[in-house]
Design a protein around this motif. Structure first.
Motif, PDB file in Angstrom:
ATOM      1  N   TYR A   6      11.511  58.557  59.315  1.00  0.00           N
ATOM      2  CA  TYR A   6      12.885  58.029  59.840  1.00  0.00           C
ATOM      3  C   TYR A   6      13.690  58.821  59.611  1.00  0.00           C
ATOM      4  N   CYS A 235      20.584  55.671  55.453  1.00  0.00           N
ATOM      5  CA  CYS A 235      20.321  55.816  57.166  1.00  0.00           C
ATOM      6  C   CYS A 235      21.768  55.849  57.518  1.00  0.00           C
ATOM      7  N   GLU A 240      20.552  56.558  63.315  1.00  0.00           N
ATOM      8  CA  GLU A 240      19.974  55.381  63.491  1.00  0.00           C
ATOM      9  C   GLU A 240      19.325  54.855  64.145  1.00  0.00           C
ATOM     10  N   GLY A 241      17.933  54.473  65.037  1.00  0.00           N
ATOM     11  CA  GLY A 241      17.228  54.989  65.393  1.00  0.00           C
ATOM     12  C   GLY A 241      16.343  56.322  65.562  1.00  0.00           C
ATOM     13  N   LYS A 243      13.923  58.691  64.675  1.00  0.00           N
ATOM     14  CA  LYS A 243      12.464  59.525  64.462  1.00  0.00           C
ATOM     15  C   LYS A 243      11.574  59.966  64.838  1.00  0.00           C
ATOM     16  N   LYS A 393      15.196  59.008  75.698  1.00  0.00           N
ATOM     17  CA  LYS A 393      14.524  58.341  74.702  1.00  0.00           C
ATOM     18  C   LYS A 393      13.633  59.382  74.400  1.00  0.00           C
ATOM     19  N   GLU A 412      12.041  60.269  68.471  1.00  0.00           N
ATOM     20  CA  GLU A 412      12.617  59.412  69.591  1.00  0.00           C
ATOM     21  C   GLU A 412      14.190  58.888  68.634  1.00  0.00           C
ATOM     22  N   ASN A 413      14.193  58.229  70.454  1.00  0.00           N
ATOM     23  CA  ASN A 413      15.803  57.918  70.242  1.00  0.00           C
ATOM     24  C   ASN A 413      15.452  56.865  70.603  1.00  0.00           C
ATOM     25  N   GLY A 414      16.051  55.688  69.226  1.00  0.00           N
ATOM     26  CA  GLY A 414      15.550  54.391  69.592  1.00  0.00           C
ATOM     27  C   GLY A 414      16.235  53.101  70.026  1.00  0.00           C
ATOM     28  N   LEU A 415      17.432  53.825  70.310  1.00  0.00           N
ATOM     29  CA  LEU A 415      18.535  52.998  70.232  1.00  0.00           C
ATOM     30  C   LEU A 415      19.014  53.739  72.248  1.00  0.00           C
TER      31      LEU A 415
END
Length: 416
Positions: A6, A235, A240-241, A243, A393, A412-415
């Protein structure tokens, strides 16, 4: 078993600017930084070097060299996050994992010149400047970190290799938080070395062009603060998001400097990253190419990209080499280009075409070249300045180094 890392915070300093907004603008609009020219045996060689006058001296005299001044300029933006990490986890549970190829040759060459002129080395000069761990020791000393320290010098893949090492040690519980990144400068010794290999261009690099004539070097320092679990205390909003979910490595063992011509090593590294992340190539929204602008790299990487994404019927995936903008930053390149992927993932904005809808566009790092595509290379989708993407993403970042040391990372873009 998936083992993501992360991203809590990151910072960078390169020729494109001193703040992230300026870097993103240059990156996505294809605005090259100012290159300085160096006279190498009568041939002018450009390099993307940062003006030393803009870098503040390091307070600790022992560590005050150009490499550490550049590091200081970069990590100043995440200093609070690093100090929070030390306070939360303890100085002995913070690890440092860096990539660097040339940390002290500039000081040593100056000292050698002084010795030849005077018969003695300058006062204060110590051979420690040449130690591979010198830039990491500087960071440890600055923040009082006593945990594990690792420096990778795997040529152009150095800081990408550092991320693999950080992930492995986080999951082995050798540390709880890791400072990961890279720092390198286009010192005269490095410029002379690449010129002797006949790999340097006499103008800024022109990757994937029929008119390319070699690489250009550059300065950069990049640092990430990462953990194996989400950490709300560390963070930052911009991370945010985010990783890193895919880590792929391969070794050509084919030639001491040249990559394997058929691109097999590059293909295997990218494939390993996809397998590690549990992804299919069709899910990748953008690839940051290694893209040095040398004939051998461009040929093998285009073959590998065309093969991997063609197999997934995703051959039109947007790709770019950002080294035409920043120069090749060697040990820092892997971390720098991963940071560029993160900046692109943070660039979501309303486009003029959809201001009244919920759709957003992501800005993509531009591929700056003369537009003369080499017809001998397998076709790839090179990103034009100002080009955007609807979905981002997953991004892939490639680092392919001397000796066939290949690393591919997926963020990865978790948002998204």
């Amino acid at each position: 078993m998936k083992r993501p890392v992360y991203i809590n915070d990151f910072s960078l300093r390169c020729i494109l600017g001193s703040d992230e907004a300026q870097v993103l603008d240059s990156l996505t609009n294809g605005k090259r930084g100012t290159f300085t020219t160096y006279d190498v045996a009568g041939v002018m060689r450009p390099a993307a070097t940062i003006d030393p006058a803009t870098l503040a001296p390091v307070p600790e005299q022992k560590f005050d060299n150009r490499v550490n001044r550049l590091s200081q300029a970069a990590f100043s933006a995440i200093e609070n996050t690093i100090r929070k990490a030390v306070e939360k986890f303890g100085a002995d549970r913070v690890g440092i994992f860096l990539g660097s190829c040339d940390n002290g040759s500039e000081a040593s060459m100056a000292a050698l010149k002084y010795f030849k002129e005077t018969g003695a080395f300058p006062e204060g000069y110590v051979l420690d400047y040449q130690r591979a761990d010198f830039p990491a020791q500087f960071i440890a000393q600055r923040f009082g970190i006593t945990g594990m320290l690792s420096v990778h010098s795997t040529a152009c893949a150095s800081s990408a290799s550092a991320f693999v090492s950080a992930r492995n040690n986080l999951y082995a519980s050798n540390c709880d938080v890791a400072i990961v990144g890279g720092v390198d400068i286009a010192s005269l010794s490095v410029i002379l070395g690449f010129a002797s290999l006949e790999a340097m261009s006499d103008k800024p690099t022109n990757p994937f062009s029929a008119n390319r004539s070699g690489l250009s070097l550059g300065d950069a320092a990049v640092f990430f603060v990462v953990t194996k679990e989400p950490c709300a205390d560390l963070c930052t909003a911009k991370c945010e998001g985010l990783k890193i979910v895919g880590f792929g490595e391969s070794a050509d063992a084919d030639h001491i400097t040249a990559p394997r011509a058929d691109g097999e090593g590059a293909y295997q590294a990218m494939k390993a990253a996809l397998n590690d992340a549990g992804l299919d190539a069709s899910q990748i929204g953008y690839v940051n190419l290694h893209g040095t602008g040398t004939e051998l790299n461009d040929a093998m990487e285009s073959r590998a990209i065309n093969r991997l994404f063609g197999e997934a019927s995703h051959a039109d995936v947007p790709v770019s080499s950002t080294k035409a903008l920043t120069g090749h930053t060697l040990g820092a390149a892997g971390a720098l280009e991963l940071a560029f992927c993160c900046l692109a993932m943070n660039s979501r904005r309303e486009s003029d075409a959809c201001k009244n809808s919920s759709e957003k566009d992501y800005l993509l790092p531009a591929h700056l070249f003369d537009g003369v595509v080499d017809p001998n290379l397998p076709p790839v989708h090179l990103v034009k300045p100002g080009e955007t993407a609807k979905d981002l993403k997953y991004c892939m970042s490639n680092s392919f180094a001397f000796g066939g040391c290949n690393v591919s990372l997926i963020v990865e873009n978790g948002l998204a």
